[in-house]
Design a protein around this motif. Structure first.
Motif, PDB file in Angstrom:
ATOM      1  N   ALA A   1      -9.637  33.074 -43.142  1.00  0.00           N
ATOM      2  CA  ALA A   1      -8.314  32.655 -42.677  1.00  0.00           C
ATOM      3  C   ALA A   1      -7.852  33.525 -41.508  1.00  0.00           C
ATOM      4  CB  ALA A   1      -7.308  32.720 -43.824  1.00  0.00           C
ATOM      5  N   MET A   2      -8.102  34.822 -41.592  1.00  0.00           N
ATOM      6  CA  MET A   2      -7.717  35.716 -40.501  1.00  0.00           C
ATOM      7  C   MET A   2      -8.491  35.379 -39.230  1.00  0.00           C
ATOM      8  SD  MET A   2      -7.506  39.901 -40.532  1.00  0.00           S
ATOM      9  CE  MET A   2      -6.543  39.891 -42.043  1.00  0.00           C
ATOM     10  N   ALA A   3      -9.791  35.121 -39.391  1.00  0.00           N
ATOM     11  CA  ALA A   3     -10.613  34.740 -38.235  1.00  0.00           C
ATOM     12  C   ALA A   3     -10.115  33.441 -37.620  1.00  0.00           C
ATOM     13  CB  ALA A   3     -12.075  34.607 -38.653  1.00  0.00           C
ATOM     14  N   LYS A   4      -9.742  32.501 -38.461  1.00  0.00           N
ATOM     15  CA  LYS A   4      -9.239  31.220 -37.963  1.00  0.00           C
ATOM     16  C   LYS A   4      -7.940  31.417 -37.198  1.00  0.00           C
ATOM     17  CE  LYS A   4      -8.379  26.450 -39.407  1.00  0.00           C
ATOM     18  NZ  LYS A   4      -8.436  25.484 -40.545  1.00  0.00           N
ATOM     19  N   GLY A   5      -7.061  32.267 -37.726  1.00  0.00           N
ATOM     20  CA  GLY A   5      -5.812  32.545 -37.043  1.00  0.00           C
ATOM     21  C   GLY A   5      -6.031  33.202 -35.688  1.00  0.00           C
ATOM     22  N   ILE A   6      -6.937  34.177 -35.624  1.00  0.00           N
ATOM     23  CA  ILE A   6      -7.246  34.824 -34.345  1.00  0.00           C
ATOM     24  C   ILE A   6      -7.735  33.796 -33.332  1.00  0.00           C
ATOM     25  CG2 ILE A   6      -8.832  36.412 -33.192  1.00  0.00           C
ATOM     26  CD1 ILE A   6      -8.661  38.174 -35.717  1.00  0.00           C
ATOM     27  N   ALA A   7      -8.652  32.935 -33.749  1.00  0.00           N
ATOM     28  CA  ALA A   7      -9.203  31.918 -32.844  1.00  0.00           C
ATOM     29  C   ALA A   7      -8.118  30.956 -32.370  1.00  0.00           C
ATOM     30  CB  ALA A   7     -10.332  31.169 -33.534  1.00  0.00           C
ATOM     31  N   GLU A   8      -7.208  30.594 -33.272  1.00  0.00           N
ATOM     32  CA  GLU A   8      -6.095  29.721 -32.877  1.00  0.00           C
ATOM     33  C   GLU A   8      -5.204  30.417 -31.848  1.00  0.00           C
ATOM     34  OE1 GLU A   8      -5.498  27.242 -37.079  1.00  0.00           O
ATOM     35  OE2 GLU A   8      -4.217  28.967 -36.616  1.00  0.00           O
ATOM     36  N   GLY A   9      -5.023  31.714 -32.029  1.00  0.00           N
ATOM     37  CA  GLY A   9      -4.147  32.448 -31.121  1.00  0.00           C
ATOM     38  C   GLY A   9      -4.758  32.735 -29.774  1.00  0.00           C
ATOM     39  N   ASP A  10      -6.042  33.087 -29.744  1.00  0.00           N
ATOM     40  CA  ASP A  10      -6.631  33.485 -28.456  1.00  0.00           C
ATOM     41  C   ASP A  10      -7.505  32.410 -27.826  1.00  0.00           C
ATOM     42  OD1 ASP A  10      -9.183  33.614 -29.621  1.00  0.00           O
ATOM     43  OD2 ASP A  10      -9.429  35.767 -29.333  1.00  0.00           O
TER      44      ASP A  10
ATOM     45  N   GLY B   1      -4.138  37.283 -32.131  1.00  0.00           N
ATOM     46  CA  GLY B   1      -4.873  36.511 -31.137  1.00  0.00           C
ATOM     47  C   GLY B   1      -3.991  36.115 -29.961  1.00  0.00           C
ATOM     48  N   SER B   2      -2.784  35.682 -30.241  1.00  0.00           N
ATOM     49  CA  SER B   2      -1.857  35.275 -29.181  1.00  0.00           C
ATOM     50  C   SER B   2      -1.435  36.465 -28.327  1.00  0.00           C
ATOM     51  CB  SER B   2      -0.612  34.611 -29.790  1.00  0.00           C
ATOM     52  OG  SER B   2      -0.958  33.443 -30.507  1.00  0.00           O
ATOM     53  N   ARG B   3      -1.176  37.590 -28.975  1.00  0.00           N
ATOM     54  CA  ARG B   3      -0.681  38.764 -28.239  1.00  0.00           C
ATOM     55  C   ARG B   3      -1.720  39.266 -27.236  1.00  0.00           C
ATOM     56  NH1 ARG B   3       3.695  42.129 -29.686  1.00  0.00           N
ATOM     57  NH2 ARG B   3       3.762  44.063 -28.465  1.00  0.00           N
ATOM     58  N   TYR B   4      -2.997  39.215 -27.619  1.00  0.00           N
ATOM     59  CA  TYR B   4      -4.044  39.789 -26.770  1.00  0.00           C
ATOM     60  C   TYR B   4      -4.945  38.719 -26.147  1.00  0.00           C
ATOM     61  CZ  TYR B   4      -2.253  43.949 -28.973  1.00  0.00           C
ATOM     62  OH  TYR B   4      -1.411  44.942 -29.396  1.00  0.00           O
ATOM     63  N   LYS B   5      -4.468  37.495 -26.139  1.00  0.00           N
ATOM     64  CA  LYS B   5      -5.253  36.363 -25.631  1.00  0.00           C
ATOM     65  C   LYS B   5      -5.795  36.599 -24.230  1.00  0.00           C
ATOM     66  CE  LYS B   5      -4.834  31.417 -24.565  1.00  0.00           C
ATOM     67  NZ  LYS B   5      -3.940  30.222 -24.643  1.00  0.00           N
ATOM     68  N   ASP B   6      -4.996  37.160 -23.366  1.00  0.00           N
ATOM     69  CA  ASP B   6      -5.378  37.285 -21.963  1.00  0.00           C
ATOM     70  C   ASP B   6      -5.961  38.648 -21.603  1.00  0.00           C
ATOM     71  OD1 ASP B   6      -4.512  34.670 -21.399  1.00  0.00           O
ATOM     72  OD2 ASP B   6      -2.431  35.348 -21.192  1.00  0.00           O
ATOM     73  N   LYS B   7      -6.126  39.506 -22.583  1.00  0.00           N
ATOM     74  CA  LYS B   7      -6.732  40.807 -22.310  1.00  0.00           C
ATOM     75  C   LYS B   7      -8.251  40.646 -22.186  1.00  0.00           C
ATOM     76  CE  LYS B   7      -4.667  43.775 -21.826  1.00  0.00           C
ATOM     77  NZ  LYS B   7      -3.914  44.166 -20.596  1.00  0.00           N
ATOM     78  N   PRO B   8      -8.860  41.252 -21.174  1.00  0.00           N
ATOM     79  CA  PRO B   8     -10.304  41.091 -20.980  1.00  0.00           C
ATOM     80  C   PRO B   8     -11.140  42.006 -21.854  1.00  0.00           C
ATOM     81  CG  PRO B   8      -9.431  42.496 -19.259  1.00  0.00           C
ATOM     82  CD  PRO B   8      -8.246  42.061 -20.090  1.00  0.00           C
TER      83      PRO B   8
ATOM     84  N   ASN C   1      -0.919  34.444 -45.289  1.00  0.00           N
ATOM     85  CA  ASN C   1      -0.377  35.383 -44.302  1.00  0.00           C
ATOM     86  C   ASN C   1      -1.460  35.995 -43.424  1.00  0.00           C
ATOM     87  OD1 ASN C   1      -1.433  37.590 -45.801  1.00  0.00           O
ATOM     88  ND2 ASN C   1       0.510  37.977 -46.850  1.00  0.00           N
ATOM     89  N   ALA C   2      -2.715  36.008 -43.892  1.00  0.00           N
ATOM     90  CA  ALA C   2      -3.813  36.492 -43.051  1.00  0.00           C
ATOM     91  C   ALA C   2      -3.974  35.602 -41.824  1.00  0.00           C
ATOM     92  CB  ALA C   2      -5.111  36.547 -43.842  1.00  0.00           C
ATOM     93  N   ARG C   3      -3.835  34.290 -42.014  1.00  0.00           N
ATOM     94  CA  ARG C   3      -3.954  33.366 -40.879  1.00  0.00           C
ATOM     95  C   ARG C   3      -2.790  33.558 -39.908  1.00  0.00           C
ATOM     96  NH1 ARG C   3      -4.941  26.789 -41.261  1.00  0.00           N
ATOM     97  NH2 ARG C   3      -4.823  26.359 -39.000  1.00  0.00           N
ATOM     98  N   ILE C   4      -1.598  33.732 -40.427  1.00  0.00           N
ATOM     99  CA  ILE C   4      -0.432  33.937 -39.560  1.00  0.00           C
ATOM    100  C   ILE C   4      -0.558  35.247 -38.778  1.00  0.00           C
ATOM    101  CG2 ILE C   4       2.071  34.303 -39.542  1.00  0.00           C
ATOM    102  CD1 ILE C   4       2.181  32.491 -42.063  1.00  0.00           C
ATOM    103  N   TYR C   5      -0.950  36.306 -39.468  1.00  0.00           N
ATOM    104  CA  TYR C   5      -1.138  37.610 -38.819  1.00  0.00           C
ATOM    105  C   TYR C   5      -2.252  37.530 -37.771  1.00  0.00           C
ATOM    106  CZ  TYR C   5      -2.390  42.600 -38.426  1.00  0.00           C
ATOM    107  OH  TYR C   5      -2.684  43.852 -37.970  1.00  0.00           O
TER     108      TYR C   5
END
Length: 464
Positions: free
Chosen positions: A201-210, A173-180, A164-168
């Motif tokens: 896992a959380m870091a990997k999820g963030i990178a996948e999202g953003d 990452g996806s929500r704030y992908k385009d924020k500068p 769930n850390a990767r999913i979260y």
């Protein structure tokens, strides 16, 4: 520019320092320079167009959780005026952040499940991120406080697994992908022993999202550094240590220097040093850290090789206010201590660092040939190609090895870290050794920075 009178509240008594400060004009950071990256020499952060970025942080851990929108606007505007470039805040906050709702009655997760974020809560987070963006401020965003991964102490509860850390992480990452204006800070005052996989896992999820749009680091428990667990991980863009709050004159420069020497080379910094208005070692009978203590920590760390620095105020990180239980003897409301002198002194730090080319700056203890001291009076020296700085915490005299920077002649200044002003000492030939004696009598708080420039470069007055 607007003149502000710095004030402080100690023991509930309002005291005017009588010291006028000049607020920074305009946005704190111009995002037109592009997203952040690690600079070519791996020692600093820079924008995509190579403009240097100075990380000047404040710890507002409970910002998302405890402040309403008007309060958040007030806080962020003050920190913009004081020149802060990063605000460190936690999405799943420390102080019962899962079960006590925010100012609008919203909890961050449904059923305390990291894969079921509450949209209403995150709309409030969005507001704060957007407000910070408008002011040119990065959010150093912690996805969670560490007690939701490994309890150790605090409320918790532990809710994260690797899955769930990767999913979260991907959700964030996806929500704030385009924020500068996002810098991701994993961790949250905890050791990563035996839970490294969850953080990875959380870091990997963030990178996948953003898509890798934002830089990332890890905030460890006091006395530790992110390098202990993650130095060779590719997702860790720069190291962050926490020197902490245990005693006066804690030599954070030693831990910064240790991270600076690591290979592969990565930028490093102290992301949680001694806080202003914090009881020493959490015990009021030991005294309280003040503006000198936060200046000392900042100059020691930066001149030892840190790419940036974080300030903190004990009352502000927890957003202390009437009706809230004070943590570790907090004695003032957050809104009464926004103008503590140490916060304004961080603007002077930034102005000094940015007044000279800093992407080539290196620590250089060999600049000091005589007068070095250990303990509270420790001198710290750094230089670029055509300038140098020496910090003396007590205003003791010292001798400098000339010829360390370019130029047949050098111009020397005393920079006052309390006022942000500079006084010209004179122009000297750039050879041999020269003794410098700071203004005033040596004592705690009579700190100064010697600035020496290649006279031919025509630099502005330090801090301008």
């Amino acid at each position: 520019m607007l003149a502000i009178v710095a004030s402080l509240v100690i023991g509930g008594v309002w005291t005017n320092t009588g010291e006028a400060e000049t607020a920074r004009k305009g946005v704190s950071v111009d995002f037109k320079h592009g997203r952040l990256k690690v600079a070519e020499n791996k020692r600093f952060l820079a924008h995509q167009d190579e403009t240097p970025f100075f990380y000047l942080g404040d710890t507002a851990w409970e910002l998302f959780h405890r402040l309403n929108r008007e309060e958040a606007e007030r806080y962020l505007e003050k920190r913009r005026a004081q020149g802060f470039t990063v605000i460190q805040a936690v999405v799943l906050a420390e102080l019962d952040g899962l079960d006590t709702p925010n100012a609008y009655g919203d909890k961050p997760l449904l059923d305390n499940n990291p894969i079921k974020p509450n949209e209403a809560y995150f709309q409030h987070v969005d507001f704060i991120v957007n407000t910070a963006e408008a002011k040119g401020i990065f959010m150093g965003m912690l996805p969670t406080w560490g007690d939701k991964v490994v309890k150790a102490w605090g409320k918790g509860p532990v809710v994260f697994t690797e899955e769930n850390a990767r999913i979260y992480g991907k959700f964030l990452g996806s929500r704030y992908k385009d924020k500068p204006n996002i810098i991701w800070i994993l961790g949250g005052d905890r050791l990563a022993d035996q839970v490294e996989g969850i953080w990875r896992a959380m870091a990997k999820g963030i990178a996948e999202g953003d898509g890798g749009n934002h830089r990332m680091t890890y905030h460890p428990q006091g006395g530790q550094t992110s390098a202990k667990w993650f130095h060779e991980d590719s997702w860790l863009d720069f190291n962050m240590l926490q020197s902490g709050h245990s005693h006066f004159d804690l030599p954070n420069y030693e831990k910064v220097a240790a991270d600076y020497r690591r290979t592969p080379i990565k930028p490093c910094m102290d992301g949680e040093p001694r806080y202003e208005d914090h009881p020493v070692n959490w015990k009021p009978e030991n005294g309280w850290f003040n503006d000198f203590d936060v200046r000392q920590a900042a100059y020691w760390a930066l001149f030892a090789g840190a790419h940036g620095h974080t300030y903190g105020c004990h009352d502000i990180w927890q957003m202390m206010a009437p009706g809230r239980q004070p943590i570790s003897s907090a004695r003032n409301n957050w809104y009464d201590v926004l103008d503590l002198p140490g916060a304004w002194d961080m603007l002077h730090v930034r102005n000094l660092i940015e007044s000279r080319p800093f992407l080539t700056r290196v620590p250089d203890p060999a600049i000091i040939t005589a007068g070095q001291r250990e303990g509270a009076g420790r001198l710290q020296a750094t230089r670029g190609d055509d300038y140098l700085f020496v910090y003396t915490p007590y205003g003791h005299s010292f001798t400098v090895q000339m010829g360390k920077i370019s130029g047949a002649k050098v111009k020397a200044w005393w920079f006052d870290p309390r006022e942000g002003t500079a006084a010209l000492i004179g122009t000297f030939t750039n050879d041999g050794a020269k003794k410098f004696d700071p203004p005033g009598e040596p004592k705690r708080g009579n700190d100064w920075v010697l600035v020496m420039d290649d006279a031919e470069k025509g630099f502005f007055e330090p801090g301008k």
